[in-house]
Design a protein around this motif. Structure first.
Motif, PDB file in Angstrom:
ATOM      1  N   ASN A 124      19.268 -12.558  26.789  1.00 25.39           N
ATOM      2  CA  ASN A 124      19.857 -13.892  27.373  1.00 25.39           C
ATOM      3  C   ASN A 124      20.629 -14.561  26.482  1.00 25.39           C
ATOM      4  OD1 ASN A 124      20.364 -15.998  29.093  1.00 25.39           O
ATOM      5  ND2 ASN A 124      18.229 -17.041  28.449  1.00 25.39           N
ATOM      6  N   ARG A 125      21.827 -14.388  26.469  1.00 20.08           N
ATOM      7  CA  ARG A 125      22.884 -15.058  25.570  1.00 20.08           C
ATOM      8  C   ARG A 125      23.996 -15.702  26.406  1.00 20.08           C
ATOM      9  NH1 ARG A 125      24.925 -12.496  21.133  1.00 20.08           N
ATOM     10  NH2 ARG A 125      25.990 -14.268  20.894  1.00 20.08           N
ATOM     11  N   THR A 126      24.422 -16.940  25.754  1.00 20.75           N
ATOM     12  CA  THR A 126      25.740 -17.533  26.278  1.00 20.75           C
ATOM     13  C   THR A 126      26.647 -17.946  25.152  1.00 20.75           C
ATOM     14  OG1 THR A 126      24.571 -19.534  25.731  1.00 20.75           O
ATOM     15  CG2 THR A 126      24.305 -18.727  28.164  1.00 20.75           C
ATOM     16  N   PHE A 127      27.926 -17.951  25.273  1.00 24.08           N
ATOM     17  CA  PHE A 127      28.844 -18.347  24.572  1.00 24.08           C
ATOM     18  C   PHE A 127      29.093 -19.779  24.196  1.00 24.08           C
ATOM     19  CE2 PHE A 127      33.035 -18.491  22.475  1.00 24.08           C
ATOM     20  CZ  PHE A 127      33.102 -17.214  21.726  1.00 24.08           C
ATOM     21  N   ASP A 128      28.546 -20.283  23.316  1.00 20.10           N
ATOM     22  CA  ASP A 128      28.441 -21.860  23.036  1.00 20.10           C
ATOM     23  C   ASP A 128      28.847 -22.089  21.605  1.00 20.10           C
ATOM     24  OD1 ASP A 128      28.062 -24.495  23.310  1.00 20.10           O
ATOM     25  OD2 ASP A 128      25.913 -24.434  22.943  1.00 20.10           O
ATOM     26  N   LYS A 129      30.043 -21.842  21.180  1.00 19.71           N
ATOM     27  CA  LYS A 129      30.477 -21.829  19.740  1.00 19.71           C
ATOM     28  C   LYS A 129      30.979 -23.138  19.741  1.00 19.71           C
ATOM     29  CE  LYS A 129      29.398 -17.777  18.741  1.00 19.71           C
ATOM     30  NZ  LYS A 129      28.429 -17.359  17.809  1.00 19.71           N
ATOM     31  N   VAL A 130      30.608 -23.918  18.479  1.00 21.66           N
ATOM     32  CA  VAL A 130      31.105 -25.226  18.216  1.00 21.66           C
ATOM     33  C   VAL A 130      32.517 -24.860  17.580  1.00 21.66           C
ATOM     34  CG1 VAL A 130      30.694 -27.141  16.666  1.00 21.66           C
ATOM     35  CG2 VAL A 130      28.875 -26.149  17.657  1.00 21.66           C
TER      36      VAL A 130
ATOM     37  N   ILE B  82      47.306 -22.545   6.740  1.00 20.93           N
ATOM     38  CA  ILE B  82      46.898 -23.823   7.506  1.00 20.93           C
ATOM     39  C   ILE B  82      45.559 -23.316   8.224  1.00 20.93           C
ATOM     40  CG2 ILE B  82      46.869 -25.231   9.230  1.00 20.93           C
ATOM     41  CD1 ILE B  82      49.987 -25.299   9.367  1.00 20.93           C
ATOM     42  N   VAL B  83      44.777 -23.919   8.021  1.00 17.13           N
ATOM     43  CA  VAL B  83      43.359 -23.576   8.560  1.00 17.13           C
ATOM     44  C   VAL B  83      42.642 -24.776   9.325  1.00 17.13           C
ATOM     45  CG1 VAL B  83      40.703 -23.156   8.007  1.00 17.13           C
ATOM     46  CG2 VAL B  83      42.486 -21.898   6.618  1.00 17.13           C
ATOM     47  N   THR B  84      42.126 -24.385  10.621  1.00 14.52           N
ATOM     48  CA  THR B  84      41.563 -25.731  11.448  1.00 14.52           C
ATOM     49  C   THR B  84      40.297 -25.201  12.077  1.00 14.52           C
ATOM     50  OG1 THR B  84      42.815 -25.097  13.166  1.00 14.52           O
ATOM     51  CG2 THR B  84      43.981 -26.567  11.903  1.00 14.52           C
ATOM     52  N   ALA B  85      39.665 -26.046  12.111  1.00 17.02           N
ATOM     53  CA  ALA B  85      38.133 -25.696  12.676  1.00 17.02           C
ATOM     54  C   ALA B  85      37.642 -27.031  13.152  1.00 17.02           C
ATOM     55  CB  ALA B  85      37.030 -25.102  11.615  1.00 17.02           C
TER      56      ALA B  85
ATOM     57  N   ALA C  74      33.600 -21.394   5.646  1.00 19.41           N
ATOM     58  CA  ALA C  74      32.796 -22.487   4.921  1.00 19.41           C
ATOM     59  C   ALA C  74      32.786 -23.789   5.936  1.00 19.41           C
ATOM     60  CB  ALA C  74      33.089 -23.268   3.551  1.00 19.41           C
ATOM     61  N   PHE C  75      34.153 -23.973   6.379  1.00 25.72           N
ATOM     62  CA  PHE C  75      34.322 -24.963   7.548  1.00 25.72           C
ATOM     63  C   PHE C  75      33.796 -24.747   8.798  1.00 25.72           C
ATOM     64  CE2 PHE C  75      39.025 -25.673   5.719  1.00 25.72           C
ATOM     65  CZ  PHE C  75      38.253 -26.229   4.638  1.00 25.72           C
ATOM     66  N   SER C  76      33.666 -23.388   9.385  1.00 26.62           N
ATOM     67  CA  SER C  76      33.013 -23.188  10.448  1.00 26.62           C
ATOM     68  C   SER C  76      31.717 -23.287  10.434  1.00 26.62           C
ATOM     69  CB  SER C  76      33.513 -21.897  10.904  1.00 26.62           C
ATOM     70  OG  SER C  76      34.641 -21.714  11.300  1.00 26.62           O
TER      71      SER C  76
ATOM     72  N   LEU D 225      30.427 -26.736  10.630  1.00 29.05           N
ATOM     73  CA  LEU D 225      30.336 -27.273  12.174  1.00 29.05           C
ATOM     74  C   LEU D 225      29.267 -26.480  13.086  1.00 29.05           C
ATOM     75  CD1 LEU D 225      34.098 -27.138  12.503  1.00 29.05           C
ATOM     76  CD2 LEU D 225      32.698 -29.245  12.599  1.00 29.05           C
ATOM     77  N   GLU D 226      28.939 -25.187  12.801  1.00 26.34           N
ATOM     78  CA  GLU D 226      27.940 -24.508  13.557  1.00 26.34           C
ATOM     79  C   GLU D 226      26.387 -25.198  13.077  1.00 26.34           C
ATOM     80  OE1 GLU D 226      27.926 -22.543  16.048  1.00 26.34           O
ATOM     81  OE2 GLU D 226      30.163 -22.325  16.263  1.00 26.34           O
ATOM     82  N   MET D 227      26.424 -25.299  11.999  1.00 26.67           N
ATOM     83  CA  MET D 227      25.062 -25.890  11.486  1.00 26.67           C
ATOM     84  C   MET D 227      24.827 -27.431  11.676  1.00 26.67           C
ATOM     85  SD  MET D 227      23.566 -23.200  10.304  1.00 26.67           S
ATOM     86  CE  MET D 227      22.178 -23.911   9.412  1.00 26.67           C
ATOM     87  N   GLY D 228      26.206 -28.268  12.229  1.00 22.21           N
ATOM     88  CA  GLY D 228      25.666 -29.572  12.728  1.00 22.21           C
ATOM     89  C   GLY D 228      25.767 -30.224  11.487  1.00 22.21           C
ATOM     90  N   ALA D 229      26.393 -30.006  10.309  1.00 19.83           N
ATOM     91  CA  ALA D 229      26.550 -30.648   9.126  1.00 19.83           C
ATOM     92  C   ALA D 229      26.934 -31.996   9.266  1.00 19.83           C
ATOM     93  CB  ALA D 229      27.317 -30.031   7.867  1.00 19.83           C
ATOM     94  N   CYS D 230      26.317 -32.988   8.562  1.00 18.10           N
ATOM     95  CA  CYS D 230      26.897 -34.381   8.201  1.00 18.10           C
ATOM     96  C   CYS D 230      27.580 -34.408   7.103  1.00 18.10           C
ATOM     97  CB  CYS D 230      25.563 -35.286   8.332  1.00 18.10           C
ATOM     98  SG  CYS D 230      24.783 -35.393   9.745  1.00 18.10           S
ATOM     99  N   LEU D 231      28.438 -35.635   6.956  1.00 21.00           N
ATOM    100  CA  LEU D 231      29.182 -35.552   5.664  1.00 21.00           C
ATOM    101  C   LEU D 231      28.231 -35.550   4.280  1.00 21.00           C
ATOM    102  CD1 LEU D 231      31.410 -38.592   6.781  1.00 21.00           C
ATOM    103  CD2 LEU D 231      32.366 -36.224   6.256  1.00 21.00           C
ATOM    104  N   GLN D 232      27.176 -36.106   4.488  1.00 20.12           N
ATOM    105  CA  GLN D 232      26.266 -35.861   3.319  1.00 20.12           C
ATOM    106  C   GLN D 232      25.805 -34.732   3.005  1.00 20.12           C
ATOM    107  OE1 GLN D 232      26.095 -38.147   6.060  1.00 20.12           O
ATOM    108  NE2 GLN D 232      25.826 -40.079   5.309  1.00 20.12           N
ATOM    109  N   ASP D 233      25.616 -33.727   4.245  1.00 16.07           N
ATOM    110  CA  ASP D 233      25.364 -32.199   3.690  1.00 16.07           C
ATOM    111  C   ASP D 233      26.424 -31.716   2.848  1.00 16.07           C
ATOM    112  OD1 ASP D 233      22.817 -32.476   5.268  1.00 16.07           O
ATOM    113  OD2 ASP D 233      24.224 -32.266   7.034  1.00 16.07           O
ATOM    114  N   ILE D 234      27.703 -32.033   3.103  1.00 16.81           N
ATOM    115  CA  ILE D 234      28.853 -31.151   2.644  1.00 16.81           C
ATOM    116  C   ILE D 234      28.978 -32.016   1.056  1.00 16.81           C
ATOM    117  CG2 ILE D 234      31.424 -30.700   2.471  1.00 16.81           C
ATOM    118  CD1 ILE D 234      31.146 -30.964   5.507  1.00 16.81           C
TER     119      ILE D 234
END
Length: 464
Positions: A337-343, A355-358, A422-424, A427-436
């Protein structure tokens, strides 16, 4: 006519298709993959990989030329020369090794490769024209992974001096004058590479800016580099056709006046479109989303047992998106059971600067209704960037103002493509500014700019 049966048929052996087939093989699914060219698709054969090889060779040649004159590093070199045919042979060698690697992985995982161009007769049947005659394949499930092709301008059909990115990667000599139509990432990547190898490059862009998918803050260092390389960028200029001899491009400038741009080669890079022809799409009852195949979050189409992945399903047309979709669909076919739900699906532009964007840009976050905090840290204040003569550019972090959740991360500068993971991940881990900000980043590295950008958004950057 030979007949084969399988549980899963993959039509197209590009990044999405071959990853789907390999994963299916790992899961014990009886799988057949079909393609008329060497495994790897556009990306491996005439796209991502060969273009990066050419870009690398161009960068190395530019360094050699740079060191023939006065420079701050005190390095002195004699006048270098470039044998493009040898460069192309080296590039082809890399492509060949990767082709063989993919073929080996398919074989290792018991996936049958049928070489030939396949055409769907219905949602379960594919006829493949091989060198040994037609082969009919009956499948319980089908993955359509046909990829994309370059967009052609009707008044500038490919042939002679008018080339696509495919031909640009296999030229036998550096063109004296190269005119590039299109100021997107493909045109600027290849245009920059040939400028570094000695071409006089002119870029013709119909819009009022280069790299229109990025904001001006990100493209400014790229524009500065183009100018430094002597590349002429004509904005608001439309390509109309070629002269009778094919040695010049006829353009219309912003004032509506026509002029001719002398050209040894004219490279057309006005985008790519989904490959929807020549594989039997018209015989399938698929719902379309404009000119691409419509899918849900499982990559299912409107036909039961028929999936579509990658460029055939539209933007973003990125190899790594197709790979992730292919892996997921193979697991769905196996019963998971999989769905494509990429942040985050990161995108990299291998221009100079890269240039890198995420995730979301500041403008996209605002349009989505978020109040934001933005932290920007310039590489001019980064020790590693200084030691690499790479002080142009920055890292930028976009976060929600109410809870500091990171919404997007962007960077522009030398070598920043390698920060994309690292950028992705953040985002996928739901990081806050404090985490980084609280993660120790190795010193001296460019990655410190990521930490410092988060600190800047929190109001206490340490090195600016």
């Amino acid at each position: 006519m030979s007949k084969l049966k399988c549980k899963l048929l993959v039509l197209g052996a590009g990044p999405g298709g071959y990853v789907a087939a390999i994963r299916a093989g790992q899961l014990g699914i009886d799988t057949i993959i079909v393609d008329g060219q060497a495994p790897g698709g556009t990306c491996l054969n005439v796209g991502c990989i060969p273009s990066k090889a050419l870009i690398h060779a161009a960068e190395e040649f530019e360094k050699a030329v740079h060191f023939t004159g006065d420079n701050v590093l005190g390095i002195s070199a004699s006048t270098p020369s470039l044998d493009l045919s040898k460069t192309i042979a080296w590039k082809d060698g890399i492509v060949g090794r990767l082709n063989s690697g993919v073929t080996g992985l398919l074989k290792k995982n018991k996936v049958k490769l049928v070489v030939g161009w396949g055409r769907m007769e219905d949602g379960k049947t594919c006829i493949v024209e091989t060198d040994d005659g037609p082969v009919t394949i009956q499948a319980e499930n089908v993955i359509l992974a046909t990829g994309s092709v370059p967009v052609e301008i009707p008044s500038l059909p490919y042939g002679g001096n008018i080339i696509s990115s495919t031909e640009a990667l296999s030229l036998d000599k550096v063109p004296e004058k190269l005119v590039v139509i299109g100021g997107g990432y493909i045109g600027l990547e290849l245009g920059t590479a040939y400028a570094k190898m000695g071409s006089k490059v002119t870029v013709v862009e119909a819009m009022d800016s280069i790299l229109s998918q990025y904001d001006t803050e990100l493209t400014k260092p790229v524009a500065a580099s183009l100018k430094q390389l002597g590349i002429d960028v004509l904005l608001g200029t439309k390509a109309k056709g070629v002269t009778d001899k094919g040695d010049a491009l006829i353009v219309e400038n912003p004032d509506g006046e026509e002029q001719q741009l002398a050209a040894s080669k004219i490279l057309v890079t006005v985008g790519r479109r989904a490959k929807t022809e020549d594989f039997g799409l018209e015989g399938l009852d698929l719902t379309m989303n404009g000119r691409v195949v419509a899918i849900n979050d499982k990559c299912e189409t409107s036909m039961r047992g028929v999936y579509a992945i990658g460029d055939l399903t539209g933007e973003p047309m990125l190899a790594h998106r197709a790979m992730a979709q292919g892996e997921m669909v193979a697991e769905i076919v196996s019963g998971m059971n999989r769905t494509f739900d990429k942040v985050s699906i990161p995108a990299v532009c291998f221009t100079d600067s890269e240039i890198v964007t995420a995730g979301l840009s500041p403008d996209e976050a605002k349009a989505a209704g978020y109040e934001t905090k933005i932290g920007l840290f310039p590489f001019a204040a980064n020790g590693r960037a200084m030691t690499m003569e790479a002080e142009s550019g920055f890292v930028r972090v976009v976060a929600r103002a109410d809870n500091d959740l990171v919404l997007g991360i962007q960077a522009v500068g030398k070598g920043v493509a390698e920060l994309s993971a690292a950028f992705s991940l953040a985002l996928e881990m739901g990081a806050c500014l404090q985490d980084i900000a609280g993660t120790i980043h190795a010193h001296p590295t460019q990655s410190e700019g990521f930490q410092e950008a988060a600190l800047k958004a929190l109001g206490h950057a340490l090195h600016i």
